[in-house]
Design an enzyme around this catalytic site. Structure first.
Site, PDB file in Angstrom:
ATOM      1  CE1 TYR A  91      63.055  51.602   2.001  1.00 30.42           C
ATOM      2  CE2 TYR A  91      63.259  50.076   0.167  1.00 30.42           C
ATOM      3  CZ  TYR A  91      63.832  50.809   1.186  1.00 30.42           C
ATOM      4  OH  TYR A  91      65.187  50.741   1.396  1.00 30.42           O
ATOM      5  CB  CYS A 127      66.904  51.464  -6.292  1.00 31.39           C
ATOM      6  SG  CYS A 127      66.252  50.779  -4.752  1.00 31.39           S
ATOM      7  CG  ASN A 182      68.641  55.372  -0.615  1.00 29.98           C
ATOM      8  OD1 ASN A 182      68.056  55.270  -1.676  1.00 29.98           O
ATOM      9  ND2 ASN A 182      69.048  54.317   0.078  1.00 29.98           N
ATOM     10  NE  ARG A 207      69.680  53.303   8.454  1.00 29.59           N
ATOM     11  CZ  ARG A 207      69.902  52.170   7.811  1.00 29.59           C
ATOM     12  NH1 ARG A 207      71.079  51.931   7.268  1.00 29.59           N
ATOM     13  NH2 ARG A 207      68.955  51.262   7.721  1.00 29.59           N
TER      14      ARG A 207
END
Length: 421
Positions: free
Chosen positions: A244, A164, A144, A90
């Protein structure tokens, strides 16, 4: 009922266990199986899970195992919450795209594509093993990028629904602002996973009064502040975007910010180390407050409600999930996976009708949906050309020079996870 959690050694798991304990009347659980190859983490998390259930008087047995096939055998539902490559991967996703002037994020843009390429093959292998061990089990995907992973599962014929926590987070926030119970708030939630807008907020159900104008008028400053967007943008949209959307609406601003601060992954990794230390304390029998900062707020409530509805145990009849479009958004193919309110039951999730969306949303949704289709092709079939095509299609990239440079970096940083590289 038996629930298996793949990635059960995650620091998220106590959040889920707390919800299972509190919502025992919604989902009558008899056995919880935590599955994870990391035996050290699994021992810590499993011990805390047992203590949480015991404190709240829940009778379910907790089993821990590193054997996937044994763990999912006989399961009624299997929850996927894994991270291929861990926080180290990540952190790379959040950094190398910045070298090209593009946003670095674990689910959006080039970093999100890298995560999809690492994740989809692993999830499909897990799902096949679930199908062999428990053919009627529902797979609930919290891994994800949820939209791409859910589409991979559905295209392979699995009984799967994506989940989600963004929608339930908005539901809880709006309920608090309005002074009503969360269950009274029905969202008109529109878009794709991590690309959504709340275009209506109704009280009492799909036919209730829309109070979104009131929310924007009276609480617009607070909502905009939480999203780190100017109030005027929410007023012009007439909707509340997911946080987002800031990666799209303020891309260059986000890139500059990201270049001057440590990656979120480094912060999360440190937090996880502290959480695991806390989980090892035999006196701890509730989820620690620090877990709220880890992310995934209200994840447990959403997961329990979804599992209960799919298994015919109750749960809310309407839930925001990721599932096939099936004509809901007419400008997308039927096999696109969208994130909307759906009627959920033992037969799966059926999207509720959606008013024709504003072109302001529809255009971006269509473009990202096209990217997701190309991303899934790259994840399933591999190849640098497919990676390039997906990157070129993404609205945050869209130039061949960026797409070429990002392809090089993506492959270089993920070689160990890409069988074709």
């Amino acid at each position: 009922m038996k629930l298996a959690v793949v990635g059960g050694g995650s620091t998220y798991t106590p959040e889920l266990v707390d919800g299972l304990a509190r919502l025992r009347d919604v989902l009558p659980l008899g056995e919880l199986v935590l599955i994870d190859p990391a035996a050290d983490r699994l021992e810590l998390v499993g011990g805390l899970a047992r203590r949480i259930l015991a404190r709240q008087g829940h009778p379910a047995a907790v089993t821990t195992t590193g054997d996937l096939d044994d763990g999912v055998a006989g399961a009624d539902a299997v929850l996927l919450q894994l991270r291929v490559g861990g926080q180290a991967a990540r952190e790379q996703d959040e950094t190398w795209p910045l070298e090209c002037g593009c946003v670095g994020q674990e689910t959006t843009g080039a970093g999100g594509l890298a995560k999809a390429l690492r994740t989809v093959p692993v999830v499909l292998d897990i799902a096949e093993r679930v199908r062999r061990a428990s053919p009627r089990a529902w797979i609930i995907d919290f891994t994800n990028p949820v939209g791409i992973v859910t589409r991979a599962l559905l295209q392979a014929g699995h009984r799967a629904v994506g989940l989600c926590n963004v929608a339930i987070g908005f539901q809880r926030r709006f309920a608090g602002l309005l002074g009503v119970a969360p269950g009274e708030v029905h969202l008109e939630h529109l878009g794709l996973n991590h690309l959504t807008w709340e275009t209506g907020v109704r009280i009492g159900g799909p036919e209730g009064e829309d109070v979104l104008p009131e929310l924007l008028s009276e609480h617009g400053d607070a909502l905009a502040g939480a999203l780190r967007l100017p109030r005027r943008i929410l007023d012009r949209l007439g909707a509340v975007p997911s946080y987002y959307l800031r990666y799209f609406y303020a891309h260059d601003e986000v890139v500059e910010e990201s270049r001057t601060r440590p990656p979120r992954a480094a912060e999360v990794a440190a937090m996880e180390r502290r959480l695991l230390e806390m989980y090892g304390d035999p006196a701890l029998d509730e989820k620690p407050e620090l877990l709220a900062a880890r992310g995934g707020a209200y994840y447990s409530e959403a997961a329990v409600e979804l599992a209960a509805a799919l298994l015919g145990a109750g749960g809310s009849p309407y839930q925001v999930v990721n599932t096939y479009n099936d004509g809901t958004l007419p400008f997308l193919p039927d096999d696109a996976v969208i994130e909307v309110q759906a009627a959920v039951g033992p037969g799966g999730a059926r999207p509720l009708p959606v008013p024709g969306p504003d072109p302001l949303y529809a255009g971006l949704i269509a473009q990202v949906a096209a990217y997701e289709r190309l991303a899934l092709e790259a994840a399933v079939r591999g190849g640098r050309d497919r990676v390039f095509r997906a990157l070129l299609a993404h609205p945050l990239i869209g130039q061949y020079g960026y797409a070429e440079a990002l392809t090089d970096r993506l492959v270089a940083h993920n070689t160990e996870h890409l069988a074709w590289a």
